[in-house]
Design a protein around this motif. Structure first.
Motif, PDB file in Angstrom:
ATOM      1  N   GLY A 210       4.739   9.155  40.223  1.00 43.14           N
ATOM      2  CA  GLY A 210       5.687   9.225  39.123  1.00 43.14           C
ATOM      3  C   GLY A 210       5.080   9.227  37.749  1.00 43.14           C
ATOM      4  N   ARG A 211       3.981   9.963  37.581  1.00 39.12           N
ATOM      5  CA  ARG A 211       3.345  10.069  36.272  1.00 39.12           C
ATOM      6  C   ARG A 211       2.909  11.506  35.991  1.00 39.12           C
ATOM      7  NH1 ARG A 211       1.334   5.097  33.876  1.00 39.12           N
ATOM      8  NH2 ARG A 211       1.614   3.359  35.314  1.00 39.12           N
ATOM      9  N   VAL A 212       2.815  11.814  34.708  1.00 36.83           N
ATOM     10  CA  VAL A 212       2.279  13.100  34.241  1.00 36.83           C
ATOM     11  C   VAL A 212       1.255  12.816  33.153  1.00 36.83           C
ATOM     12  CG1 VAL A 212       2.824  15.257  33.023  1.00 36.83           C
ATOM     13  CG2 VAL A 212       4.371  14.404  34.802  1.00 36.83           C
ATOM     14  N   ALA A 213       0.103  13.498  33.220  1.00 34.27           N
ATOM     15  CA  ALA A 213      -0.941  13.371  32.193  1.00 34.27           C
ATOM     16  C   ALA A 213      -0.999  14.655  31.388  1.00 34.27           C
ATOM     17  CB  ALA A 213      -2.294  13.097  32.832  1.00 34.27           C
ATOM     18  N   MET A 214      -1.118  14.529  30.091  1.00 31.58           N
ATOM     19  CA  MET A 214      -1.263  15.667  29.177  1.00 31.58           C
ATOM     20  C   MET A 214      -2.710  15.700  28.695  1.00 31.58           C
ATOM     21  SD  MET A 214       1.867  16.538  29.443  1.00 31.58           S
ATOM     22  CE  MET A 214       2.003  17.882  28.256  1.00 31.58           C
ATOM     23  N   GLU A 215      -3.426  16.749  29.049  1.00 30.47           N
ATOM     24  CA  GLU A 215      -4.866  16.836  28.817  1.00 30.47           C
ATOM     25  C   GLU A 215      -5.200  18.028  27.917  1.00 30.47           C
ATOM     26  OE1 GLU A 215      -7.157  14.744  29.969  1.00 30.47           O
ATOM     27  OE2 GLU A 215      -6.000  13.566  31.397  1.00 30.47           O
ATOM     28  N   PHE A 216      -6.383  17.975  27.276  1.00 33.00           N
ATOM     29  CA  PHE A 216      -6.829  19.034  26.369  1.00 33.00           C
ATOM     30  C   PHE A 216      -8.233  19.498  26.748  1.00 33.00           C
ATOM     31  CE2 PHE A 216      -3.539  16.688  24.259  1.00 33.00           C
ATOM     32  CZ  PHE A 216      -2.756  17.689  23.693  1.00 33.00           C
ATOM     33  N   PHE A 217      -8.462  20.814  26.630  1.00 30.32           N
ATOM     34  CA  PHE A 217      -9.776  21.379  26.971  1.00 30.32           C
ATOM     35  C   PHE A 217     -10.848  20.982  25.957  1.00 30.32           C
ATOM     36  CE2 PHE A 217      -7.068  24.866  28.934  1.00 30.32           C
ATOM     37  CZ  PHE A 217      -7.235  24.406  30.226  1.00 30.32           C
ATOM     38  N   ASP A 218     -10.473  20.968  24.688  1.00 36.12           N
ATOM     39  CA  ASP A 218     -11.413  20.643  23.613  1.00 36.12           C
ATOM     40  C   ASP A 218     -11.945  19.219  23.827  1.00 36.12           C
ATOM     41  OD1 ASP A 218     -12.717  20.035  21.235  1.00 36.12           O
ATOM     42  OD2 ASP A 218     -11.113  20.776  19.928  1.00 36.12           O
ATOM     43  N   LEU A 219     -13.269  19.098  23.925  1.00 40.15           N
ATOM     44  CA  LEU A 219     -13.878  17.796  24.225  1.00 40.15           C
ATOM     45  C   LEU A 219     -14.191  16.972  22.974  1.00 40.15           C
ATOM     46  CD1 LEU A 219     -16.275  18.830  27.137  1.00 40.15           C
ATOM     47  CD2 LEU A 219     -14.072  17.651  27.293  1.00 40.15           C
ATOM     48  N   SER A 220     -13.825  17.483  21.806  1.00 41.16           N
ATOM     49  CA  SER A 220     -14.097  16.715  20.585  1.00 41.16           C
ATOM     50  C   SER A 220     -13.294  15.419  20.603  1.00 41.16           C
ATOM     51  CB  SER A 220     -13.718  17.527  19.345  1.00 41.16           C
ATOM     52  OG  SER A 220     -12.309  17.633  19.232  1.00 41.16           O
ATOM     53  N   GLU A 221     -13.804  14.449  19.878  1.00 46.16           N
ATOM     54  CA  GLU A 221     -13.148  13.137  19.844  1.00 46.16           C
ATOM     55  C   GLU A 221     -11.717  13.245  19.341  1.00 46.16           C
ATOM     56  OE1 GLU A 221     -14.136   8.807  17.864  1.00 46.16           O
ATOM     57  OE2 GLU A 221     -15.817  10.161  18.283  1.00 46.16           O
ATOM     58  N   LYS A 227      -4.711  13.081  23.991  1.00 42.54           N
ATOM     59  CA  LYS A 227      -4.239  13.104  25.380  1.00 42.54           C
ATOM     60  C   LYS A 227      -3.509  11.803  25.706  1.00 42.54           C
ATOM     61  CE  LYS A 227      -8.336  11.362  27.833  1.00 42.54           C
ATOM     62  NZ  LYS A 227      -9.377  11.705  28.829  1.00 42.54           N
ATOM     63  N   TYR A 228      -2.581  11.892  26.629  1.00 44.76           N
ATOM     64  CA  TYR A 228      -1.808  10.706  27.015  1.00 44.76           C
ATOM     65  C   TYR A 228      -1.182  10.952  28.382  1.00 44.76           C
ATOM     66  CZ  TYR A 228       2.384  13.372  25.699  1.00 44.76           C
ATOM     67  OH  TYR A 228       3.370  14.327  25.614  1.00 44.76           O
ATOM     68  N   ALA A 229      -0.670   9.898  28.982  1.00 44.63           N
ATOM     69  CA  ALA A 229       0.066   9.993  30.245  1.00 44.63           C
ATOM     70  C   ALA A 229       1.371   9.228  30.090  1.00 44.63           C
ATOM     71  CB  ALA A 229      -0.754   9.428  31.391  1.00 44.63           C
ATOM     72  N   PHE A 230       2.376   9.628  30.868  1.00 46.81           N
ATOM     73  CA  PHE A 230       3.659   8.933  30.773  1.00 46.81           C
ATOM     74  C   PHE A 230       4.295   8.802  32.153  1.00 46.81           C
ATOM     75  CE2 PHE A 230       4.568  13.419  30.197  1.00 46.81           C
ATOM     76  CZ  PHE A 230       5.760  13.639  30.888  1.00 46.81           C
ATOM     77  N   LYS A 231       5.178   7.808  32.270  1.00 50.24           N
ATOM     78  CA  LYS A 231       5.899   7.561  33.510  1.00 50.24           C
ATOM     79  C   LYS A 231       7.166   8.408  33.548  1.00 50.24           C
ATOM     80  CE  LYS A 231       4.507   2.683  33.674  1.00 50.24           C
ATOM     81  NZ  LYS A 231       5.018   1.297  33.645  1.00 50.24           N
ATOM     82  N   CYS A 232       7.512   8.875  34.744  1.00 48.70           N
ATOM     83  CA  CYS A 232       8.752   9.640  34.920  1.00 48.70           C
ATOM     84  C   CYS A 232       9.140   9.607  36.396  1.00 48.70           C
ATOM     85  CB  CYS A 232       8.590  11.085  34.435  1.00 48.70           C
ATOM     86  SG  CYS A 232       7.188  11.959  35.149  1.00 48.70           S
ATOM     87  N   HIS A 233      10.337  10.070  36.705  1.00 44.39           N
ATOM     88  CA  HIS A 233      10.815  10.141  38.089  1.00 44.39           C
ATOM     89  C   HIS A 233      10.616   8.810  38.814  1.00 44.39           C
ATOM     90  CE1 HIS A 233      11.653  14.395  37.683  1.00 44.39           C
ATOM     91  NE2 HIS A 233      10.501  14.479  37.032  1.00 44.39           N
ATOM     92  N   ARG A 234      11.233   7.799  38.235  1.00 42.10           N
ATOM     93  CA  ARG A 234      11.201   6.464  38.813  1.00 42.10           C
ATOM     94  C   ARG A 234      12.474   5.740  38.410  1.00 42.10           C
ATOM     95  NH1 ARG A 234       6.030   3.578  37.099  1.00 42.10           N
ATOM     96  NH2 ARG A 234       5.033   5.492  37.745  1.00 42.10           N
ATOM     97  N   LYS A 235      12.821   4.705  39.137  1.00 46.56           N
ATOM     98  CA  LYS A 235      14.002   3.919  38.779  1.00 46.56           C
ATOM     99  C   LYS A 235      13.772   2.465  39.161  1.00 46.56           C
ATOM    100  CE  LYS A 235      16.508   4.743  43.120  1.00 46.56           C
ATOM    101  NZ  LYS A 235      17.707   5.297  43.743  1.00 46.56           N
ATOM    102  N   SER A 236      14.533   1.587  38.550  1.00 49.18           N
ATOM    103  CA  SER A 236      14.467   0.158  38.870  1.00 49.18           C
ATOM    104  C   SER A 236      15.625  -0.210  39.770  1.00 49.18           C
ATOM    105  CB  SER A 236      14.524  -0.681  37.596  1.00 49.18           C
ATOM    106  OG  SER A 236      13.313  -0.567  36.892  1.00 49.18           O
ATOM    107  N   GLU A 237      15.311  -0.936  40.830  1.00 53.81           N
ATOM    108  CA  GLU A 237      16.334  -1.414  41.748  1.00 53.81           C
ATOM    109  C   GLU A 237      15.983  -2.831  42.167  1.00 53.81           C
ATOM    110  OE1 GLU A 237      17.295   0.708  45.481  1.00 53.81           O
ATOM    111  OE2 GLU A 237      18.301   2.157  44.204  1.00 53.81           O
TER     112      GLU A 237
END
Length: 342
Positions: A210-221, A227-237
């Motif tokens: 239930g996560r997606v990462a957003m990545e970039f080709f450019d290796l500069s700092e 870049k970041y990752a986020f939670k999705c397609h999940r629920k609390s029960e």
């Protein structure tokens, strides 16, 4: 028809869907034709606008992926280890080549004119579909991968290969001898899907957790800081997080926003630049196995197809829904800045 009652707002379900799990679906770059591969050993060609099945090809094993060449032909990747070319108007197919294990992924590169395949035999292969003198098909090269190939994606001359073991290799199709970059997924669990950004600057990667990462080709700092990752397609029960695999990612061709589909049966649309969810469609009858926007972004094809994440169990029939996309669902909202003090 499928016998499935479409949820309100889910779109129209296509007639004559596959009889077993849908592995992928793709819109043509030239029309509203839709190519669908399935575990029922078939590839089907639909006219999504008129809801007509235009053609069907039967293979010797489950078909794990498919892609268009143009509106007259396409390619398929099969569990019988074969790569095939399909000629739609003639109903013919021929073998482009083979791997030593099931072929999981296939892409056609408009930049290089090559067919790129990824297999569970831990190789990526590049093929010239025209071949010598237009008759024989030619293997251009075979490139060892650290593990089984699970997903691959192209943008321009770049190809991103995601394998088991959370490996990600980035290649330049003009020089495949070595990866440009060898990476490890920033997500902790198995990769399900990788898709390149339409603008060519990076890729989105999804996992079973239930996560997606957003990545970039450019290796500069500076680029890597974005870049970041986020939670999705999940629920609390009952105070517990229930997480679902994210099986599919599809970028909108006009706005660069993207849709994700999960085993929770939901399709979400995201604005990656502003890190916001724009829209969530009504729940579909089963897991979302694949997604594809049409070339102009007016249509979204959704494969509602149980992906056996919970093993063998009764499930809804496999269905393909084609929904009209409204601008409000996919267009990024402008940032609102506070008025400067007078």
């Amino acid at each position: 028809m499928t016998g499935v009652v479409p949820p309100p707002g889910s779109g129209r379900d296509l007639s004559n869907p596959p009889a077993d799990g849908i592995s992928n679906l793709r819109f043509s770059n030239h029309s509203d034709h839709l190519l669908v591969s399935s575990w029922d050993k078939s590839v089907r060609l639909y006219d999504a606008s008129s809801n007509v099945l235009r053609g069907e090809f039967s293979h010797g094993g489950a078909v794990l992926d498919c892609c268009f060449h143009d509106d007259s032909s396409g390619f398929s990747a099969s569990a019988d280890n074969l790569v095939r070319r399909l000629v739609f108007n003639q109903g013919k197919e021929d073998v482009l080549g083979k791997h030593e294990a099931p072929v999981r992924c296939i892409e056609y590169s408009y930049a290089s004119g090559q067919v790129i395949t990824g297999s569970w035999d831990k190789t990526v292969k590049c093929w010239d579909p025209r071949g010598a003198s237009g008759k024989e098909r030619t293997l251009i090269g075979s490139y060892a991968q650290p593990e089984r190939v699970y997903s691959l994606s192209l943008v321009g001359n770049r190809v991103v290969v995601a394998t088991a073991g959370r490996h990600v290799n980035v290649y330049d199709l003009r020089n495949m001898s070595q990866p440009e970059q060898r990476r490890e997924s920033s997500l902790k669990y198995q990769t399900r899907c990788v898709r390149c950004y339409p603008n060519g600057t990076g890729y989105a990667l999804s996992s079973v957790e239930g996560r997606v990462a957003m990545e970039f080709f450019d290796l500069s700092e500076a680029a890597q800081a974005k870049k970041y990752a986020f939670k999705c397609h999940r629920k609390s029960e009952a105070g517990k997080d229930i997480v679902y695999p994210v099986n599919a990612i599809a970028f909108h061709p006009v706005y660069g926003t993207f849709a994700t589909g999960g085993c929770d049966g939901f399709v979400n649309v995201w604005d990656g630049n502003n890190k916001k969810r724009l829209y969530q469609y009504s729940k579909y009858p089963s897991s979302i196995a694949a997604l594809s926007f049409s070339r102009d972004g007016r249509l979204l094809a959704v494969a509602s197809s149980y992906t056996f994440e919970e093993g063998e169990k009764p499930h809804e029939p496999d269905s393909i829904f084609v929904r009209s996309v409204n601008e409000v669902e996919v267009k990024p909202k402008p940032k609102v800045y506070p008025n400067p003090p007078a």
